[in-house]
Scaffold this active site. Sequence first.
Site, PDB file in Angstrom:
ATOM      1  N   TYR A   4      60.284  75.454  42.154  1.00  0.00           N
ATOM      2  CA  TYR A   4      61.227  76.281  42.931  1.00  0.00           C
ATOM      3  C   TYR A   4      61.166  77.731  42.455  1.00  0.00           C
ATOM      4  O   TYR A   4      61.068  78.667  43.270  1.00  0.00           O
ATOM      5  CB  TYR A   4      62.632  75.707  42.745  1.00  0.00           C
ATOM      6  CG  TYR A   4      63.748  76.490  43.410  1.00  0.00           C
ATOM      7  CD1 TYR A   4      63.919  76.471  44.788  1.00  0.00           C
ATOM      8  CD2 TYR A   4      64.660  77.233  42.648  1.00  0.00           C
ATOM      9  CE1 TYR A   4      64.972  77.170  45.398  1.00  0.00           C
ATOM     10  CE2 TYR A   4      65.708  77.923  43.243  1.00  0.00           C
ATOM     11  CZ  TYR A   4      65.854  77.896  44.621  1.00  0.00           C
ATOM     12  OH  TYR A   4      66.890  78.591  45.210  1.00  0.00           O
TER      13      TYR A   4
ATOM     14  N   SER B 127      66.124  83.805  43.730  1.00  0.00           N
ATOM     15  CA  SER B 127      67.133  83.029  43.012  1.00  0.00           C
ATOM     16  C   SER B 127      67.228  83.558  41.594  1.00  0.00           C
ATOM     17  O   SER B 127      66.212  83.949  40.994  1.00  0.00           O
ATOM     18  CB  SER B 127      66.712  81.553  42.981  1.00  0.00           C
ATOM     19  OG  SER B 127      67.460  80.869  41.993  1.00  0.00           O
TER      20      SER B 127
HETATM   21  P1  NDP Z   1      71.652  75.010  52.200  1.00  0.00           P
HETATM   22  O1  NDP Z   1      70.851  73.825  51.835  1.00  0.00           O
HETATM   23  O2  NDP Z   1      73.131  74.932  52.168  1.00  0.00           O
HETATM   24  O3  NDP Z   1      71.202  75.531  53.659  1.00  0.00           O
HETATM   25  C1  NDP Z   1      69.846  75.714  53.903  1.00  0.00           C
HETATM   26  C2  NDP Z   1      69.633  76.267  55.276  1.00  0.00           C
HETATM   27  O4  NDP Z   1      68.219  76.508  55.440  1.00  0.00           O
HETATM   28  C3  NDP Z   1      70.059  75.335  56.378  1.00  0.00           C
HETATM   29  O5  NDP Z   1      70.629  76.079  57.430  1.00  0.00           O
HETATM   30  C4  NDP Z   1      68.739  74.706  56.819  1.00  0.00           C
HETATM   31  O6  NDP Z   1      68.708  74.352  58.203  1.00  0.00           O
HETATM   32  C5  NDP Z   1      67.784  75.847  56.615  1.00  0.00           C
HETATM   33  N1  NDP Z   1      66.396  75.424  56.499  1.00  0.00           N
HETATM   34  C6  NDP Z   1      65.853  74.571  55.601  1.00  0.00           C
HETATM   35  N2  NDP Z   1      64.547  74.403  55.851  1.00  0.00           N
HETATM   36  C7  NDP Z   1      64.252  75.182  56.939  1.00  0.00           C
HETATM   37  C8  NDP Z   1      63.080  75.437  57.662  1.00  0.00           C
HETATM   38  N3  NDP Z   1      61.920  74.856  57.337  1.00  0.00           N
HETATM   39  N4  NDP Z   1      63.146  76.282  58.728  1.00  0.00           N
HETATM   40  C9  NDP Z   1      64.327  76.862  59.076  1.00  0.00           C
HETATM   41  N5  NDP Z   1      65.472  76.652  58.409  1.00  0.00           N
HETATM   42  C10 NDP Z   1      65.434  75.814  57.358  1.00  0.00           C
HETATM   43  O7  NDP Z   1      71.132  76.190  51.231  1.00  0.00           O
HETATM   44  P2  NDP Z   1      71.897  77.477  50.645  1.00  0.00           P
HETATM   45  O8  NDP Z   1      72.730  78.077  51.682  1.00  0.00           O
HETATM   46  O9  NDP Z   1      72.479  77.125  49.354  1.00  0.00           O
HETATM   47  O10 NDP Z   1      70.637  78.434  50.322  1.00  0.00           O
HETATM   48  C11 NDP Z   1      70.283  79.552  51.107  1.00  0.00           C
HETATM   49  C12 NDP Z   1      69.246  80.362  50.333  1.00  0.00           C
HETATM   50  O11 NDP Z   1      69.797  80.798  49.093  1.00  0.00           O
HETATM   51  C13 NDP Z   1      67.977  79.561  49.995  1.00  0.00           C
HETATM   52  O12 NDP Z   1      66.843  80.397  50.134  1.00  0.00           O
HETATM   53  C14 NDP Z   1      68.176  79.224  48.527  1.00  0.00           C
HETATM   54  O13 NDP Z   1      66.959  79.015  47.852  1.00  0.00           O
HETATM   55  C15 NDP Z   1      68.906  80.448  48.038  1.00  0.00           C
HETATM   56  N6  NDP Z   1      69.667  80.233  46.823  1.00  0.00           N
HETATM   57  C16 NDP Z   1      70.720  79.346  46.815  1.00  0.00           C
HETATM   58  C17 NDP Z   1      71.422  79.137  45.642  1.00  0.00           C
HETATM   59  C18 NDP Z   1      72.550  78.148  45.560  1.00  0.00           C
HETATM   60  O14 NDP Z   1      73.012  77.864  44.447  1.00  0.00           O
HETATM   61  N7  NDP Z   1      73.033  77.599  46.666  1.00  0.00           N
HETATM   62  C19 NDP Z   1      71.085  79.870  44.394  1.00  0.00           C
HETATM   63  C20 NDP Z   1      69.969  80.765  44.541  1.00  0.00           C
HETATM   64  C21 NDP Z   1      69.305  80.940  45.700  1.00  0.00           C
HETATM   65  P3  NDP Z   1      68.797  72.798  58.668  1.00  0.00           P
HETATM   66  O15 NDP Z   1      70.176  72.347  58.303  1.00  0.00           O
HETATM   67  O16 NDP Z   1      68.597  72.865  60.142  1.00  0.00           O
HETATM   68  O17 NDP Z   1      67.734  72.064  57.931  1.00  0.00           O
END
Ligand code: NDP
Length: 246
Positions: A154, A141
């Site tokens: 985080y 991130s």
């Molecule tokens: P969302 O919350 O929109 O989506 C998260 C996804 O991760 C969902 O599909 C969820 O599945 C899945 N997930 C969560 N926990 C688990 C687990 N234990 N095992 C398997 N799958 C899991 O997040 P984003 O799309 O925004 O984020 C994606 C990545 O980008 C993350 O690593 C985040 O830290 C990173 N990021 C995001 C930013 C942002 O501003 N959005 C900025 C910087 C980095 P389910 O619905 O089934 O729980």
Amino acid sequence: MSTANPKVALITGASRGIGAVIAQQLAKEGFAVVINYANSASEATALVTELREAGHQAIAVQANVANANDVARLFDETEQQLGKVDVLINNAGVLKVLPLAQHSDEDFEQTFNINTRGTFNTLREAATRLNSGGRIVNFSSSTVGMNLPGYAVYIASKAAVESLTHVFAKELRGRQITVNAVAPGPVATELFMHGKTEEQIEAFSKMPPLERLGQPQDIANIVSFLVSPAAAWVNGQVLRGNGGLV
Ligand code: NDP
């Protein structure tokens, strides 16, 4: 699917947000995609249906990335249904914005178990299971470069992911596999929006010189580059995608 044996891309956390758009992008590019999810079964199934109707190969596999047995099964099921993995995208992650002093033990464990251990679990499987010539993209991130109050735990969990990226790229010497990380700035997903006021979201959107929030497609485009032949010489790097924020 036009290709008989398409390359296989496994995307963790692909039921929603950035991961879902990465799955759509890589499917369009001809990969057979594995949509991993933890809880959102209906979203994952709907995405599989959408991709299959467009002529792509896609499966959904439930697995909690924080659990090593689940991750081994995720690779087993992928190999049984689609073949060995060529591309691993470690996208699954969680964010809890809370001052360090207010974090409970459970909060700390959840963040590190999903963001850091989850990445470790899939990398450990990938070490022996990824096809030669493969690609790994981890998720950090841009907050790692910003040191924002409320993000300490985080950021620490993502800084560890950057370290895993740098070292693992070297440990895969001889396998012709690249290991990189993408570090997005604010992206308009549930993870970013949750708990923020309109004013806070507006303030974040004005921070980068390009004056907008990132969209999942912005990040999917970066991932698409990193897994493409054009990025063959990019290895062990962290690519920040944030409109110039940091
Ligand atoms: P969302 O919350 O929109 O989506 C998260 C996804 O991760 C969902 O599909 C969820 O599945 C899945 N997930 C969560 N926990 C688990 C687990 N234990 N095992 C398997 N799958 C899991 O997040 P984003 O799309 O925004 O984020 C994606 C990545 O980008 C993350 O690593 C985040 O830290 C990173 N990021 C995001 C930013 C942002 O501003 N959005 C900025 C910087 C980095 P389910 O619905 O089934 O729980």
